[in-house]
Motif scaffolding. Structure first.
Motif, PDB file in Angstrom:
ATOM      1  N   LYS A   1       0.837  -1.192   0.000  1.00 57.90           N
ATOM      2  CA  LYS A   1       0.000   0.000   0.000  1.00 57.90           C
ATOM      3  C   LYS A   1       0.879   1.252   0.000  1.00 57.90           C
ATOM      4  O   LYS A   1       1.815   1.365   0.779  1.00 57.90           O
ATOM      5  CB  LYS A   1      -0.924   0.012   1.225  1.00 57.90           C
ATOM      6  CG  LYS A   1      -1.903   1.178   1.242  1.00 57.90           C
ATOM      7  CD  LYS A   1      -2.828   1.100   2.450  1.00 57.90           C
ATOM      8  CE  LYS A   1      -3.803   2.277   2.448  1.00 57.90           C
ATOM      9  NZ  LYS A   1      -4.718   2.227   3.622  1.00 57.90           N
TER      10      LYS A   1
ATOM     11  N   THR B   1       4.641   3.210  -5.401  1.00 58.20           N
ATOM     12  CA  THR B   1       4.609   3.609  -6.806  1.00 58.20           C
ATOM     13  C   THR B   1       5.859   3.032  -7.455  1.00 58.20           C
ATOM     14  O   THR B   1       6.811   2.651  -6.760  1.00 58.20           O
ATOM     15  CB  THR B   1       4.598   5.142  -6.977  1.00 58.20           C
ATOM     16  OG1 THR B   1       5.795   5.681  -6.368  1.00 58.20           O
ATOM     17  CG2 THR B   1       3.377   5.764  -6.325  1.00 58.20           C
TER      18      THR B   1
ATOM     19  N   LYS C   1      -0.306   2.869 -12.615  1.00 55.57           N
ATOM     20  CA  LYS C   1      -1.337   1.908 -12.221  1.00 55.57           C
ATOM     21  C   LYS C   1      -0.699   0.568 -11.879  1.00 55.57           C
ATOM     22  O   LYS C   1      -0.375  -0.228 -12.753  1.00 55.57           O
ATOM     23  CB  LYS C   1      -2.359   1.750 -13.347  1.00 55.57           C
ATOM     24  CG  LYS C   1      -3.203   2.999 -13.583  1.00 55.57           C
ATOM     25  CD  LYS C   1      -4.258   2.779 -14.652  1.00 55.57           C
ATOM     26  CE  LYS C   1      -5.097   4.029 -14.854  1.00 55.57           C
ATOM     27  NZ  LYS C   1      -6.147   3.846 -15.890  1.00 55.57           N
ATOM     28  N   ILE C   2      -0.486   0.347 -10.583  1.00 55.35           N
ATOM     29  CA  ILE C   2      -0.034  -0.946 -10.078  1.00 55.35           C
ATOM     30  C   ILE C   2      -0.949  -1.329  -8.924  1.00 55.35           C
ATOM     31  O   ILE C   2      -1.588  -0.473  -8.314  1.00 55.35           O
ATOM     32  CB  ILE C   2       1.442  -0.911  -9.621  1.00 55.35           C
ATOM     33  CG1 ILE C   2       1.671   0.191  -8.577  1.00 55.35           C
ATOM     34  CG2 ILE C   2       2.370  -0.719 -10.804  1.00 55.35           C
ATOM     35  CD1 ILE C   2       3.080   0.201  -8.018  1.00 55.35           C
ATOM     36  N   LYS C   3      -1.030  -2.626  -8.637  1.00 56.46           N
ATOM     37  CA  LYS C   3      -1.983  -3.129  -7.650  1.00 56.46           C
ATOM     38  C   LYS C   3      -1.265  -3.664  -6.422  1.00 56.46           C
ATOM     39  O   LYS C   3      -0.168  -4.225  -6.515  1.00 56.46           O
ATOM     40  CB  LYS C   3      -2.845  -4.223  -8.267  1.00 56.46           C
ATOM     41  CG  LYS C   3      -3.698  -3.762  -9.437  1.00 56.46           C
ATOM     42  CD  LYS C   3      -4.511  -4.923 -10.003  1.00 56.46           C
ATOM     43  CE  LYS C   3      -5.370  -4.477 -11.187  1.00 56.46           C
ATOM     44  NZ  LYS C   3      -6.142  -5.606 -11.754  1.00 56.46           N
ATOM     45  N   ILE C   4      -1.884  -3.472  -5.259  1.00 58.27           N
ATOM     46  CA  ILE C   4      -1.360  -4.035  -4.019  1.00 58.27           C
ATOM     47  C   ILE C   4      -1.316  -5.554  -4.145  1.00 58.27           C
ATOM     48  O   ILE C   4      -2.274  -6.188  -4.593  1.00 58.27           O
ATOM     49  CB  ILE C   4      -2.230  -3.615  -2.816  1.00 58.27           C
ATOM     50  CG1 ILE C   4      -2.205  -2.092  -2.640  1.00 58.27           C
ATOM     51  CG2 ILE C   4      -1.758  -4.307  -1.541  1.00 58.27           C
ATOM     52  CD1 ILE C   4      -3.139  -1.584  -1.567  1.00 58.27           C
TER      53      ILE C   4
ATOM     54  N   GLN D   1       0.665  -7.140  -6.152  1.00 58.51           N
ATOM     55  CA  GLN D   1       1.244  -7.486  -7.451  1.00 58.51           C
ATOM     56  C   GLN D   1       2.746  -7.774  -7.288  1.00 58.51           C
ATOM     57  O   GLN D   1       3.462  -7.035  -6.609  1.00 58.51           O
ATOM     58  CB  GLN D   1       1.032  -6.327  -8.421  1.00 58.51           C
ATOM     59  CG  GLN D   1       1.551  -6.566  -9.831  1.00 58.51           C
ATOM     60  CD  GLN D   1       1.244  -5.386 -10.753  1.00 58.51           C
ATOM     61  OE1 GLN D   1       0.589  -4.434 -10.345  1.00 58.51           O
ATOM     62  NE2 GLN D   1       1.712  -5.459 -11.974  1.00 58.51           N
TER      63      GLN D   1
END
Length: 220
Positions: free
Chosen positions: A178, A181, A210-213, A215
């Motif tokens: 969380k 970046t 745009k990246i996801k927790i 990932q």
């Protein structure tokens, strides 16, 4: 489509309305000298720090053209952040994401900067709306070095130079947490935030913002 972000450590804010004009002035430190029988010549040197300037609208009410990923915020929210950037005396991160109308990512700007100055303007008939002109300057990180001088025989001396902050050996993969970046992952894991695009390319990420927790990213 343009999206503007300012980031200090783990706090990232998106400016609600992208500026209509965005200026980057790439300075140089070239020196002109005069030589006998030749006249002026230009000695080329490394580029200087880049100056950035733009003017933004901070709406006093929610307009359909403004973006608020985390919900509507009044202008004072952003003004408090700008004041914090000045008081903390820390570099911030300017991120400009560009996307073509057909959703194809264009080039990005991702640069450490200092907030040099900002001007607040209000206009009659636009109660609640605030206009802010920002002046930024590129910031380059630096490392202190420790020099150890030793005396040897015959009056000779030797000097050993060591960097105070050694480079960190990067891991092969990284799990997104969380607040992460790509640029801060590159800085933390690779000791070079400019390598964020290498991570994006290696992981087939078309939009670096745009990246996801959770990932798992491959690292170069």
């Amino acid at each position: 489509m343009y999206s503007f972000y300012l980031k200090l450590e783990k706090e990232e804010i998106q400016l609600p309305v992208p500026p209509t004009d965005f200026t980057l002035k790439v300075n140089n430190k070239n020196k002109i000298i005069e030589l006998l029988n030749l006249g002026d010549i230009n000695i080329l040197k490394d580029p200087g720090l880049t100056d950035i300037s733009f003017k933004i609208l901070l709406p006093g009410q929610k307009y359909p053209f403004a973006e608020y990923p985390d919900g509507f915020k009044m202008p004072r929210y952003y003004l408090e952040r700008f004041e914090k950037y000045k008081v903390d005396r820390k570099p911030i991160r300017l991120i400009v994401s560009r996307e073509a109308p057909w959703k194809e990512p264009l080039f990005d700007t991702n640069m450490a900067v200092s907030l040099e100055s900002y001007t607040i303007e209000e206009k009659a008939g636009e109660e609640g709306d605030i206009y802010v002109s920002l002046e930024l300057k590129q910031y380059k990180d630096y490392k202190t070095k420790v020099v150890t001088i030793q005396e040897v025989k015959d009056g000779k001396t030797t000097a050993t130079v060591k960097e105070k902050r050694p480079a960190k050996t990067p891991e092969k993969t990284y799990k997104v947490k969380k607040g992460d970046t790509l640029w801060n992952i590159a800085k933390k894991e690779l000791n070079d935030d400019n390598k964020y695009m290498e991570i994006a390319k290696l992981n087939n990420i078309s939009n670096p913002n745009k990246i996801k927790i959770g990932q798992v990213l491959k690292l170069p």
